[in-house]
Design a protein around this motif. Sequence first.
Motif, PDB file in Angstrom:
ATOM      1  N   GLY A  10      14.110  36.645 -19.595  1.00  0.00           N
ATOM      2  CA  GLY A  10      13.226  36.292 -20.698  1.00  0.00           C
ATOM      3  C   GLY A  10      12.290  35.181 -20.273  1.00  0.00           C
ATOM      4  N   LEU A  11      11.035  35.291 -20.692  1.00  0.00           N
ATOM      5  CA  LEU A  11      10.015  34.358 -20.230  1.00  0.00           C
ATOM      6  C   LEU A  11       9.044  34.055 -21.360  1.00  0.00           C
ATOM      7  CD1 LEU A  11       8.986  32.972 -17.586  1.00  0.00           C
ATOM      8  CD2 LEU A  11       7.565  34.987 -17.230  1.00  0.00           C
ATOM      9  N   SER A  12       8.611  32.809 -21.454  1.00  0.00           N
ATOM     10  CA  SER A  12       7.664  32.375 -22.482  1.00  0.00           C
ATOM     11  C   SER A  12       6.518  31.628 -21.804  1.00  0.00           C
ATOM     12  CB  SER A  12       8.386  31.456 -23.484  1.00  0.00           C
ATOM     13  OG  SER A  12       7.481  30.878 -24.389  1.00  0.00           O
ATOM     14  N   LEU A  13       5.294  32.145 -21.981  1.00  0.00           N
ATOM     15  CA  LEU A  13       4.130  31.571 -21.310  1.00  0.00           C
ATOM     16  C   LEU A  13       2.899  31.666 -22.204  1.00  0.00           C
ATOM     17  CD1 LEU A  13       4.437  33.183 -17.740  1.00  0.00           C
ATOM     18  CD2 LEU A  13       4.896  30.798 -18.321  1.00  0.00           C
ATOM     19  N   PRO A  14       1.865  30.851 -21.945  1.00  0.00           N
ATOM     20  CA  PRO A  14       0.580  31.058 -22.614  1.00  0.00           C
ATOM     21  C   PRO A  14       0.053  32.466 -22.331  1.00  0.00           C
ATOM     22  CG  PRO A  14       0.622  28.932 -21.521  1.00  0.00           C
ATOM     23  CD  PRO A  14       1.858  29.665 -21.068  1.00  0.00           C
ATOM     24  N   VAL A  15      -0.736  33.008 -23.239  1.00  0.00           N
ATOM     25  CA  VAL A  15      -1.133  34.422 -23.177  1.00  0.00           C
ATOM     26  C   VAL A  15      -1.765  34.794 -21.841  1.00  0.00           C
ATOM     27  CG1 VAL A  15      -2.604  36.194 -24.204  1.00  0.00           C
ATOM     28  CG2 VAL A  15      -1.424  34.547 -25.676  1.00  0.00           C
ATOM     29  N   GLY A  52      11.043  44.508 -28.960  1.00  0.00           N
ATOM     30  CA  GLY A  52      10.393  45.062 -27.775  1.00  0.00           C
ATOM     31  C   GLY A  52      10.539  44.161 -26.574  1.00  0.00           C
ATOM     32  N   ASN A  53       9.983  44.615 -25.460  1.00  0.00           N
ATOM     33  CA  ASN A  53       9.997  43.844 -24.223  1.00  0.00           C
ATOM     34  C   ASN A  53       8.612  43.311 -23.866  1.00  0.00           C
ATOM     35  OD1 ASN A  53      12.780  44.481 -23.753  1.00  0.00           O
ATOM     36  ND2 ASN A  53      12.141  46.492 -23.009  1.00  0.00           N
ATOM     37  N   HIS A  54       7.591  43.842 -24.508  1.00  0.00           N
ATOM     38  CA  HIS A  54       6.204  43.466 -24.247  1.00  0.00           C
ATOM     39  C   HIS A  54       5.950  42.036 -24.751  1.00  0.00           C
ATOM     40  CE1 HIS A  54       6.502  44.949 -28.356  1.00  0.00           C
ATOM     41  NE2 HIS A  54       5.446  44.210 -28.647  1.00  0.00           N
ATOM     42  N   PRO A  55       4.832  41.440 -24.353  1.00  0.00           N
ATOM     43  CA  PRO A  55       4.517  40.091 -24.863  1.00  0.00           C
ATOM     44  C   PRO A  55       4.387  40.083 -26.380  1.00  0.00           C
ATOM     45  CG  PRO A  55       3.179  40.592 -22.929  1.00  0.00           C
ATOM     46  CD  PRO A  55       3.884  41.871 -23.309  1.00  0.00           C
ATOM     47  N   ALA A  77       8.114  37.583 -23.284  1.00  0.00           N
ATOM     48  CA  ALA A  77       8.276  38.947 -22.796  1.00  0.00           C
ATOM     49  C   ALA A  77       9.595  39.052 -22.046  1.00  0.00           C
ATOM     50  CB  ALA A  77       7.109  39.338 -21.888  1.00  0.00           C
ATOM     51  N   THR A  78      10.072  40.274 -21.882  1.00  0.00           N
ATOM     52  CA  THR A  78      11.338  40.528 -21.208  1.00  0.00           C
ATOM     53  C   THR A  78      11.104  41.405 -19.990  1.00  0.00           C
ATOM     54  OG1 THR A  78      12.428  40.469 -23.379  1.00  0.00           O
ATOM     55  CG2 THR A  78      13.710  41.321 -21.529  1.00  0.00           C
ATOM     56  N   PHE A  79      11.735  41.034 -18.887  1.00  0.00           N
ATOM     57  CA  PHE A  79      11.590  41.761 -17.629  1.00  0.00           C
ATOM     58  C   PHE A  79      12.971  42.153 -17.120  1.00  0.00           C
ATOM     59  CE2 PHE A  79       8.159  38.826 -18.252  1.00  0.00           C
ATOM     60  CZ  PHE A  79       7.025  39.557 -17.907  1.00  0.00           C
ATOM     61  N   LYS A 121      18.702  43.944 -29.181  1.00  0.00           N
ATOM     62  CA  LYS A 121      17.958  43.027 -28.310  1.00  0.00           C
ATOM     63  C   LYS A 121      18.537  41.624 -28.465  1.00  0.00           C
ATOM     64  CE  LYS A 121      14.763  42.151 -25.324  1.00  0.00           C
ATOM     65  NZ  LYS A 121      13.380  41.830 -25.706  1.00  0.00           N
ATOM     66  N   TYR A 122      18.475  40.872 -27.392  1.00  0.00           N
ATOM     67  CA  TYR A 122      18.917  39.480 -27.399  1.00  0.00           C
ATOM     68  C   TYR A 122      17.762  38.604 -26.927  1.00  0.00           C
ATOM     69  CZ  TYR A 122      20.951  35.142 -25.740  1.00  0.00           C
ATOM     70  OH  TYR A 122      21.199  33.816 -25.534  1.00  0.00           O
ATOM     71  N   GLU A 123      17.586  37.447 -27.570  1.00  0.00           N
ATOM     72  CA  GLU A 123      16.545  36.511 -27.177  1.00  0.00           C
ATOM     73  C   GLU A 123      17.089  35.079 -27.178  1.00  0.00           C
ATOM     74  OE1 GLU A 123      13.505  37.175 -26.199  1.00  0.00           O
ATOM     75  OE2 GLU A 123      13.121  39.222 -26.910  1.00  0.00           O
ATOM     76  N   THR A 124      16.728  34.307 -26.163  1.00  0.00           N
ATOM     77  CA  THR A 124      16.992  32.870 -26.169  1.00  0.00           C
ATOM     78  C   THR A 124      15.703  32.192 -26.612  1.00  0.00           C
ATOM     79  OG1 THR A 124      18.496  33.135 -24.285  1.00  0.00           O
ATOM     80  CG2 THR A 124      17.820  30.895 -24.840  1.00  0.00           C
ATOM     81  N   VAL A 125      15.609  31.902 -27.892  1.00  0.00           N
ATOM     82  CA  VAL A 125      14.355  31.427 -28.476  1.00  0.00           C
ATOM     83  C   VAL A 125      13.986  30.034 -27.966  1.00  0.00           C
ATOM     84  CG1 VAL A 125      13.157  30.957 -30.659  1.00  0.00           C
ATOM     85  CG2 VAL A 125      14.768  32.862 -30.508  1.00  0.00           C
ATOM     86  N   SER A 126      14.978  29.228 -27.650  1.00  0.00           N
ATOM     87  CA  SER A 126      14.717  27.831 -27.273  1.00  0.00           C
ATOM     88  C   SER A 126      14.042  27.672 -25.917  1.00  0.00           C
ATOM     89  CB  SER A 126      16.023  27.020 -27.310  1.00  0.00           C
ATOM     90  OG  SER A 126      17.088  27.723 -26.728  1.00  0.00           O
ATOM     91  N   ILE A 127      13.900  28.742 -25.125  1.00  0.00           N
ATOM     92  CA  ILE A 127      13.198  28.581 -23.840  1.00  0.00           C
ATOM     93  C   ILE A 127      11.727  28.265 -24.065  1.00  0.00           C
ATOM     94  CG2 ILE A 127      14.786  30.089 -22.592  1.00  0.00           C
ATOM     95  CD1 ILE A 127      12.575  32.238 -22.637  1.00  0.00           C
TER      96      ILE A 127
END
Length: 452
Positions: free
Chosen positions: A429-434, A113-116, A236-238, A402-408
């Motif tokens: 792709g973005l990784s942040l606290p909830v 998915g694209n959601h958090p 999440a993905t934007f 789907k593609y993800e860069t997990v190391s971010i």
Amino acid sequence: MLTVLETCRISPPSATVGEKSLPLTFFDIIWLFHFPIHQLFFYNFPHSKPSFIQTVLPILKHSLSITLQHFFPFASNLIVFPNPTKPEIRHVDGDSVEFTVAESHLDFEDLVGNHPRACGNFYPLVPPLGHVTKASEFLSIPLFAVQITYFKNLGFSIGITNHHVLCDATTKFDFLKMWTSIAKHDTYNGSFPFYDRLLKYPESLDEIFMNQPGVEALNADYQILDLVGPSSKVRATFFLTKERISLMKKWVSIQLPTSGYISSFSVTCGYVWSCIAKSRVGFQERNDEDDQLERFVCLANFRSRMDPPLSETYFGNCVGSCVAITKSMMLSGSKGFLVAVESIGEAISKTVKKNDGGVKDAELWFELMFKTPAKIPAKIGVAGTPKLKIYDVDFGWGRPRKYETVSIDRNGSISVNAGKESPEDLEIGLSLPVKQMDAFLDIFNNDLQNFF
């Protein structure tokens, strides 16, 4: 969450590589202490596990073996000698890539998915690089690993991990193009990697980067940083469509008529950077009297910018650092987007327009990219590049779902890639606290609606 079905080693076909070594340049050495890069491709495969084991795995293993014959550094090790001798990539008979096969009981549809989504759920799907070994006179560090994970009657993922010393995104995409072509067509008609080290640059650059802080830690106690959970972050993905980006570029051009560099990439990164800065408001303490600085780092392919220019299939790292620095309060203010775009555009122009063989001021790259002075506590980097069509990585069972860069997740970077539906769309792709991700979602969507 994960059951390992098989662990094996994949080597190039017998007697096809032999003993080879590849010297490192300063472009490679700068990444000695960077954490491994983890990438994850998800594919639809609505078939049984026996079908997966009997059809998918043999093809992936065979095609990987053939590919390693031509991309031998992927099956090699990084050999680190006592300083000041430069490290090298070395292949000897018997070298191989660790290849893990697993089955996961995680929710496949949630993962794609694209959601958090919880970052920790992705970690079991990418392989660790393995263990460092100590010989009498050097360290031997693995450079590449693969993990294939099956999701019952739904699909599978291909997780790849590499040490950044091995190569940059351009070389890795060339590797994937060959691997997918051989898997899908049993042949490859593209260009082969170019291994000659024809780069011309001051020898002092090698010395500078070989003496960077931390080199002394390359001893028998050195271990690779594995990606392990749990994590309090979500990813999440934007998306920004070609049409939306065009509107944003026109708006920026009107607001910044004297700006010398406005591109789809700079506008996209500037918008995301400003939204991240705004999303921090309320979550971080701020001293208005001593406004903090923020740093944004992206990389430019230098192959064509060297003197003389290098082949586009040059193997290794050949990227230059573009660093934008500006104040947090300006980024999070009403004109934060414009501030970010202008700052990133100036940083890219300053780096790529130098005609000094591509390496002017390169001695400053390590400090600009990795050192975090007290006055610049916030840093955002970019993983990936929209110039590579990452959704063309098709092994024969269709393009990636789907593609993800997990190391971010490690350092607050973002990923920016060409879109799945159109390479002129951009996927972020973005990784942040909830809580910060919730704030980012609102800011990202509301500002798009209000301004563009």
